[in-house]
Every structure is written in C-alpha cells, then in structure tokens.
Design a protein around this motif. Sequence first.
Motif, mmCIF file in Angstrom:
data_model
loop_
_atom_site.group_PDB
_atom_site.id
_atom_site.type_symbol
_atom_site.label_atom_id
_atom_site.label_comp_id
_atom_site.label_asym_id
_atom_site.label_seq_id
_atom_site.Cartn_x
_atom_site.Cartn_y
_atom_site.Cartn_z
ATOM 1 N N ARG A 185 4.701 -0.885 10.632
ATOM 2 C CA ARG A 185 3.691 -0.595 9.604
ATOM 3 C C ARG A 185 4.083 -1.129 8.241
ATOM 4 O O ARG A 185 3.215 -1.407 7.414
ATOM 5 C CB ARG A 185 3.437 0.909 9.514
ATOM 6 N N ASP B 279 0.857 3.526 2.249
ATOM 7 C CA ASP B 279 1.374 3.664 3.613
ATOM 8 C C ASP B 279 2.661 2.865 3.779
ATOM 9 O O ASP B 279 3.648 3.351 4.341
ATOM 10 C CB ASP B 279 0.330 3.178 4.621
ATOM 11 N N GLN B 280 2.649 1.626 3.307
ATOM 12 C CA GLN B 280 3.838 0.785 3.426
ATOM 13 C C GLN B 280 5.001 1.346 2.613
ATOM 14 O O GLN B 280 6.151 1.360 3.067
ATOM 15 C CB GLN B 280 3.521 -0.639 2.950
ATOM 16 N N PRO C 34 0.305 -3.248 7.218
ATOM 17 C CA PRO C 34 -0.204 -2.009 6.631
ATOM 18 C C PRO C 34 -1.478 -1.519 7.286
ATOM 19 O O PRO C 34 -2.285 -2.291 7.789
ATOM 20 C CB PRO C 34 -0.451 -2.385 5.162
ATOM 21 N N ARG D 22 -1.837 10.328 7.874
ATOM 22 C CA ARG D 22 -2.123 9.202 8.763
ATOM 23 C C ARG D 22 -0.953 8.921 9.698
ATOM 24 O O ARG D 22 -1.131 8.666 10.896
ATOM 25 C CB ARG D 22 -2.473 7.950 7.948
ATOM 26 N N LEU D 23 0.264 8.974 9.162
ATOM 27 C CA LEU D 23 1.445 8.733 9.995
ATOM 28 C C LEU D 23 1.622 9.832 11.025
ATOM 29 O O LEU D 23 2.017 9.579 12.166
ATOM 30 C CB LEU D 23 2.694 8.629 9.114
ATOM 31 N N CYS E 108 6.445 4.406 4.431
ATOM 32 C CA CYS E 108 7.225 4.001 5.609
ATOM 33 C C CYS E 108 8.569 3.405 5.202
ATOM 34 O O CYS E 108 9.613 3.734 5.779
ATOM 35 C CB CYS E 108 6.439 2.988 6.438
ATOM 36 N N ARG F 107 -4.664 1.309 -3.278
ATOM 37 C CA ARG F 107 -3.629 2.247 -3.663
ATOM 38 C C ARG F 107 -4.105 3.249 -4.695
ATOM 39 O O ARG F 107 -3.507 4.298 -4.854
ATOM 40 C CB ARG F 107 -2.406 1.510 -4.202
ATOM 41 N N SER G 181 0.839 -1.190 0.000
ATOM 42 C CA SER G 181 0.000 0.000 0.000
ATOM 43 C C SER G 181 0.881 1.248 0.000
ATOM 44 O O SER G 181 2.096 1.183 0.236
ATOM 45 C CB SER G 181 -0.889 0.007 1.244
ATOM 46 N N GLN H 207 -3.591 0.138 5.423
ATOM 47 C CA GLN H 207 -4.591 0.039 4.366
ATOM 48 C C GLN H 207 -4.153 -1.046 3.393
ATOM 49 O O GLN H 207 -2.963 -1.231 3.150
ATOM 50 C CB GLN H 207 -4.751 1.373 3.627
ATOM 51 N N ALA I 107 -1.288 9.583 3.130
ATOM 52 C CA ALA I 107 -0.494 8.625 3.908
ATOM 53 C C ALA I 107 0.330 9.344 4.973
ATOM 54 O O ALA I 107 0.424 8.889 6.119
ATOM 55 C CB ALA I 107 0.416 7.828 2.982
#
Length: 242
Positions: A221, A153-154, A225, A196-197, A157, A232, A151, A227, A193
């Motif tokens: 994370r 987010d991943q 994930p 969110r972090l 990170c 995506r 995702s 999400q 993203a």
Amino acid sequence: MKTCPSPTCQPRQNLLLADLPEADLAGWAADLQPVKLSLGQVLCESGSTAAYVYFPTTAIVSLLYLTQDGESTEIAVVGRDGVVGISVFMGGNGTPSRSVVQSAGEALRLPAHRVKQEITQAGAIQAMLLGYTQSLMAQMAQTAACNRYHSIDQLLCRRLLMGLDRLPSEALMMTQELLANLLGVRREGVTAAALRLSQAGLISYSRGRIAVLDRASLEQRVANPAQPAKQRGGAALMSQQA
C-alpha cells in the motif's frame, strides 16, 4: 530517568555499537550507562545543547521539527538502528529538533564529551557515527518527499512499518492522536485511514495498541495507495511548515 542495571540492556543490542570492533567498544564500556526511557520523555529540546547521546536498545525516539506556532511533525525515527544526538559530533552548538521517546524502553547513554573525544581520532567510531548521520539525513529527505506527495494511507502505512523495523514484536503502542501529531495531519484523517486498513484486514487496533496482521500488504500500500495524494485534505505538509 532511571538507570537499568539489568543484564538485558547490553551494548550489542544497538546495531551501531554491535558493529564496532571489540577494542573500540571496550574504550566506551565504563562510560556507557544503561537507562530506562519512558513514553513522552524529552531527551533534548530544540535549540539546546545535548549533554548525552543515546543508543536505543529497545526504545524508539522521534525527532520532531517544531514550528513557531507550536505545531510539530516527525522528521525521523531512531531505534536500535541508531543514535540520538548527532549534533554533538557534527560541530553544532544546538540541535534543530526535539527528541521525544515515542516507545518506552531501554537505551545506553554516553556523555557528550566522550563522543567529542572519539570523533577527533578518525577511527572506527568516527566512521560509524558519520555513516549513520548520512543514513539519518537520507531518512529525513525521504520523509520530506513522502509528506509532500503521499496520501494519508501511505503515510500511515510507512510510519507503522518504520516502527515495526525497530521493535521485536508486530504490535505498536500508539494512539491515533499521537500518529496524527507525528504525521502532521488531522486526527480525523488518521482515524479514517486506520479504519480502511482495519477493514482490509491489515491491522487491528484498540486502546492505543496497533497490531499489524499483514505486513506484506502494508508494504504494497505504500507503493500503491488506496487514495490519491490530492485527497489528503487537512494534511500539514512538512515542506510548508518549514
């Protein structure tokens, strides 16, 4: 490009050069030139023949894959752990990627012909360069898999962690637009993203500066994930671009 005669720019700051026996490093000493690399500086264009190889000490360089329509995505990151310009000693006439300075700093550059001379000697330098090439290929393969299945987010990170691994601080000078270009996704996705972090207390960011507040949670994370990958929406997968 500026030279940096400052004594702070030393060969042993680069982890590859630090692992070389003293005699081998001494053989390069006269030709290693300390230089300052600026943000956005292109060290080598895709398809061109590199005149130098660069051993970053405090700078970070992104290797970008370019598509025919002008889009780009990051396929590898090189910092004090490596060397930029592996095509010089792998026998190719041109590099398949563009090398761009992503974090300003210092490096040591070496003329390409000196590297070619050493690679034929089958000594410690050859073993070092080939060993690093193998690790760089592994990084590229992992990046391709992550771009396909992770995702946003991943991906964010992971990219922040890769930057931290190559810097002495817990802060990165990166805009959201730059991150979107490196990851091959829409800026809106990176913005969401990052928010969110930030709300989770993992990072703080302002004016192009991202400070990591909780590295352990960032690492978690990447594996777990927030999400699913199917959400995506808009991500430009590297495997599709290729």
